[in-house]
Design a protein around this motif. Structure first.
Motif, PDB file in Angstrom:
ATOM      1  N   TRP A 125       0.841  -1.188   0.000  1.00  0.00           N
ATOM      2  CA  TRP A 125       0.000   0.000   0.000  1.00  0.00           C
ATOM      3  C   TRP A 125       0.879   1.241   0.000  1.00  0.00           C
ATOM      4  N   ASN A 153      -5.145  -4.093   5.663  1.00  0.00           N
ATOM      5  CA  ASN A 153      -5.675  -4.081   7.020  1.00  0.00           C
ATOM      6  C   ASN A 153      -7.043  -3.422   6.989  1.00  0.00           C
ATOM      7  N   ARG A 154      -8.082  -4.202   7.263  1.00  0.00           N
ATOM      8  CA  ARG A 154      -9.436  -3.706   7.106  1.00  0.00           C
ATOM      9  C   ARG A 154      -9.717  -2.513   8.027  1.00  0.00           C
ATOM     10  N   GLN A 155      -9.178  -2.543   9.238  1.00  0.00           N
ATOM     11  CA  GLN A 155      -9.441  -1.442  10.174  1.00  0.00           C
ATOM     12  C   GLN A 155      -8.870  -0.128   9.641  1.00  0.00           C
ATOM     13  N   ILE A 156      -7.666  -0.202   9.059  1.00  0.00           N
ATOM     14  CA  ILE A 156      -7.073   1.007   8.480  1.00  0.00           C
ATOM     15  C   ILE A 156      -7.896   1.490   7.295  1.00  0.00           C
ATOM     16  N   MET A 157      -8.328   0.540   6.443  1.00  0.00           N
ATOM     17  CA  MET A 157      -9.129   0.925   5.281  1.00  0.00           C
ATOM     18  C   MET A 157     -10.462   1.521   5.722  1.00  0.00           C
ATOM     19  N   ASP A 158     -11.078   0.974   6.775  1.00  0.00           N
ATOM     20  CA  ASP A 158     -12.317   1.540   7.302  1.00  0.00           C
ATOM     21  C   ASP A 158     -12.125   2.999   7.706  1.00  0.00           C
ATOM     22  N   SER A 159     -11.058   3.259   8.443  1.00  0.00           N
ATOM     23  CA  SER A 159     -10.835   4.622   8.928  1.00  0.00           C
ATOM     24  C   SER A 159     -10.519   5.576   7.784  1.00  0.00           C
ATOM     25  N   LEU A 160      -9.760   5.091   6.770  1.00  0.00           N
ATOM     26  CA  LEU A 160      -9.437   5.935   5.623  1.00  0.00           C
ATOM     27  C   LEU A 160     -10.680   6.344   4.852  1.00  0.00           C
ATOM     28  N   ALA A 193       1.154   4.876   1.782  1.00  0.00           N
ATOM     29  CA  ALA A 193       0.676   5.550   2.981  1.00  0.00           C
ATOM     30  C   ALA A 193      -0.248   6.704   2.622  1.00  0.00           C
ATOM     31  N   ALA A 194      -1.254   6.938   3.466  1.00  0.00           N
ATOM     32  CA  ALA A 194      -2.280   7.937   3.177  1.00  0.00           C
ATOM     33  C   ALA A 194      -1.691   9.322   2.943  1.00  0.00           C
ATOM     34  N   HIS A 197      -6.493  -1.069   1.452  1.00  0.00           N
ATOM     35  CA  HIS A 197      -5.434  -1.374   2.408  1.00  0.00           C
ATOM     36  C   HIS A 197      -5.659  -2.809   2.894  1.00  0.00           C
TER      37      HIS A 197
END
Length: 790
Positions: A386, A492-499, A388-389, A490
């Motif tokens: 990925w 990592n689902r939690q990171i993708m959720d927050s993004l 980074a945001a 992403h």
């Protein structure tokens, strides 16, 4: 030295058939010193293109046609079209068979072999091959490279596989293991791998080079593998082995072939025609029509470039390679017995038209349209990669125009494309925009019939296609498959959720334009009919007839699914986002939905026709289908595949609208007469209830039905009338091959209890995508279990 060509040019300029039209004739028995007129044809296609170049320099807008006379043209190098050969929209350069004569463009080398007796049943012949080859043809039939286990046409996966393909015990019997090639399925059955055996280590194990053909590196399947090109495995009729050290070809004669009188050919070239232009100087306005393309070398050891976070790696090549083109028409051709891709549309191309062609016996994909990753903003190349945001390029759309766009893929018959590589598709789309797939018939594929590798840049129109017999050797896939691992993705689902929650604008930076899937007929028996996997976003899916596997939406955003029919299956919403904005309405399903780990049900799930009141009540409990209904949709004639509903159908009251059932697949009369059609299963979830006459239903090729009365219950030693009786088991059916017998009573599938046929089929449809099932059954009043690979 230029006198003769100049005289030929003058002759052609004066040989106009009215206006600026010139015709160049080529024949296998022609002569390149000839004029190229009909009565004095050239011999080579290369010479014909040289004349085209000369004529273009004199008159860039002349109307030029190269006519090929009957016969086979063996190429010693690819025929390359440059920008200078281009025509105009009004007068494209045409390369075509003369008056439908049979013309073959071959990448093979014709051999003159003198066979003599070898050891045992083998024949042998001296052969000085100037390069490695892996395909031998006798009288046009592909022969089998020596392999273990032996080729068996009745075995679906690899036509034979063995756990011990490269076991040390077997390797110890090989005199030259370094000649061998190993083919193995991906551990999760997501395509395949290919390796050269480079030697043997101290433990007697093969050392390998390769395995880069799949972009999800998880290792080989422990069982699904075979080895070829080993001298000691030359032990079955039709097999061959070339000893490069001895320069000798060995052959175990097939019983119906006489090698002494057979025409022998080996595949030599990887490409046959190349269109080599650029964005600034494209090759344009050329038509290739009425030809047959055969015999290219396999390219699986060159399939190593990863695509964007999909499971795919690719080789940018094919029998026809288009790069830097505009308005190229590939029409009414046949592509057969090719070792790699048939047509590869690479990087910058506009308005490619591939229509009304036949593709069969293809080693990789039939048609691939793949752009350049240089056109992608913030690309990532593997599932777990990925950007980074804080480093993401937030500019929408492509970075440049180095990708295929506005292509039309129409009316093609594509079948049997699983001969070598397994991560392939009838049509593959990646890093492209605005591709139309219309009226194609695609079947007998190891993986998807149509695959879209990621969301860049959407806008595709997929309509009126007939796609079936797919995912035959792999798993977890669909007749139509897509991924959407775009910039917002992403691992990592939690990171993708927050993004995506914090910045929803990320979602459509790549999938800018809506992809439409409409008016198609899909069937997948080892997965889903429509599989929008891992983040596929911005789709409108309507008016599709799904014959077996239902529709799956995993993760992703902005999908509207409406007015579809799912025979014997349902809707599979998997791992949705809280704000997916998905819509599922006015569809006909035959079992309740099959959700997995949802975080919200999207914007709307309503107006759908469910099979019974229990299913509707379940929806109501979740706040779904407030305006939905249930009941038999009352199909007009399901036995013939007409799943329009009658005027009194409860589906119409919910807003469902009938759509045509006679417009799927190829329309060309010749191709339509050649094409198969999918199996049409009877709707199973409206079978008579217990106690009434129970019809026979096909299950794994066996005939099954509900338990019929107390006598059968007693004879089977059952404590109730729950279960499904196996009535007849043809030996050649899958049920017969795994050992089911007439009289067996099926009581569970993958630990789901089975009380009636409808329940058996519902569980089967919900579990078959896994590629394997476990059955529990009663035989002789004892319970048994059976693991079945589908």
């Amino acid at each position: 030295m230029r006198l003769i060509p100049y005289l030929i040019l003058i002759s052609l300029l004066f040989n106009s058939c009215g206006g600026n039209r010139q015709e160049i004739f080529v024949a296998p028995d022609g002569n390149d010193q000839n004029s190229g007129q009909q009565n004095a044809p050239l011999q080579s296609l290369q010479r014909a293109l040289e004349l085209v170049k000369d004529l273009r320099e004199k008159d860039p807008e002349s109307d030029l046609t190269i006519y090929l006379r009957r016969g086979t043209y063996y190429l010693d190098r690819p025929l390359v079209f440059d920008a200078i050969h281009s025509g105009t929209p009004e007068h494209p350069l045409q390369l075509t068979a003369y008056r439908d004569e049979a013309v073959t463009i071959s990448g093979a080398r014709h051999l003159e072999l003198n066979w003599s007796a070898g050891e045992g049943p083998l024949l042998q012949a001296e052969l000085k091959a100037d390069q490695p080859f892996d395909q031998l043809y006798l009288n046009g039939r592909k022969q089998i490279r020596a392999r273990y286990p032996n080729y068996d046409p009745d075995i679906l996966i690899y036509n034979g596989y063995a756990t011990d393909a490269i076991a040390p015990e077997r390797i110890s019997t090989w005199s030259r293991p370094e000649t061998g090639v190993l083919h193995a399925m991906h551990r999760a059955e997501w395509g395949g791998y290919h390796y050269r055996i480079t030697g043997v280590n101290a433990a007697g194990e093969a050392t390998l080079e390769g395995g880069f053909q799949n972009n999800r590196q998880m290792g080989m399947h422990r069982e699904f593998r075979f080895v070829e090109n080993i001298r000691e495995e030359l032990d079955a009729p039709g097999e061959w082995y070339y000893d490069d050290a001895e320069e000798r070809l060995y052959y175990f004669p097939a019983p119906d072939l006489d090698p002494d009188t057979s025409r022998a050919e080996i595949a030599s070239l990887e490409h046959l025609f190349e269109f080599r232009g650029s964005k600034d100087a494209p090759v344009h306005d050329i038509t290739v029509a009425g030809l047959e393309f055969r015999h290219t070398r396999s390219t699986y050891m060159r399939t190593k470039e990863p695509l964007l976070r999909s499971d795919w790696a690719i080789y940018r090549g094919g029998a026809l390679l288009l790069e830097g083109t505009e308005n190229i028409l590939i029409q009414h051709n046949q592509f057969r017995q090719l070792g790699g891709n048939a047509v590869f549309v690479n990087q910058y191309n506009r308005k490619t038209n591939i229509s009304t062609n036949l593709f069969e016996q293809i080693g990789a994909s039939a048609i691939a349209l793949v752009g350049s990753p240089e056109a992608v903003r913030s690309p990532s190349f593997e599932y777990h990669e990925w950007v980074a945001a804080d480093q993401l390029d937030r500019e929408p759309g492509p970075k440049n125009n180095d990708y295929p766009a506005q292509a039309l893929i129409e009316g093609n018959l594509i079948r049997d494309i699983d001969t070598i590589e397994k991560q392939v598709a009838g049509v593959q789309i990646s890093m492209a925009s605005g591709i139309t797939l219309r009226h194609n018939t695609i079947y007998n594929t190891p993986r998807a019939g149509i695959n879209v590798s990621e969301g860049t840049w959407g806008g595709h129109m997929i309509e009126y296609n007939d796609v079936f017999n797919t995912v035959l050797e792999t798993g977890d896939h669909g007749a139509f498959n897509s991924w959407g691992r775009d910039r917002f993705w992403h691992p990592n689902r939690q990171i993708m959720d927050s993004l995506t929650r914090a910045e929803p604008g990320l979602i459509l930076l790549d999938a800018q334009n809506t992809t439409t899937i409409r008016n198609n007929r899909f069937r997948c028996d080892h997965g889903w009919d429509i599989d929008l996997d891992d983040g596929s976003s911005n789709y409108h899916i309507y008016n599709n007839l799904c014959l077996n596997g239902g529709i799956k939406l995993r993760e992703g955003f902005h999908r509207t699914v409406e007015n579809n029919i799912m025979i014997n299956n349902s809707f599979h919403p998997h791992v949705w986002f809280e704000g997916s904005h998905d819509v599922f309405r006015r569809n006909i399903v035959m079992t309740w939905y099959k959700p997995i780990r949802l975080n919200g049900w999207g914007d709307e799930i309503d107006y759908n026709l469910l099979p019974d009141s229990a299913a509707l009540s379940r929806s109501h409990e979740l706040g779904l289908d407030t305006h939905g209904g249930y009941g038999n949709p009352d199909f007009l004639d399901p036995g013939t595949g007409d799943f329009r509903v009658a005027d009194a159908s409860p589906a119409l009251a919910l807003g469902f609208e009938n759509f045509p059932m006679d417009s799927f697949g190829v329309m060309d009369p010749k191709l339509r007469a050649m094409a198969d059609t999918p199996e049409i299963s009877a709707p199973l979830f409206f079978l008579p209830k217990a106690g009434s006459s129970s019809p026979l239903v096909d299950f794994l090729g066996a005939q099954v039905s509900d338990i019929r009365g107390l006598g059968e219950r007693s004879a089977a030693g059952l404590d109730s009338d729950k279960g499904v009786m196996v009535r007849t088991v043809p030996a050649e059916s899958l049920a017969g091959k795994v050992g089911l017998q007439a009289g067996d009573v099926l009581i569970s599938l993958n630990n789901h209890p089975v009380e009636r046929v409808a329940q058996l089929m519902e569980h089967y449809q919900g579990e078959s995508w896994r590629g394997a099932i476990e059955l529990s059954y009663i035989r002789n009043q004892e319970q048994h279990k059976l693991d079945i690979k589908l």
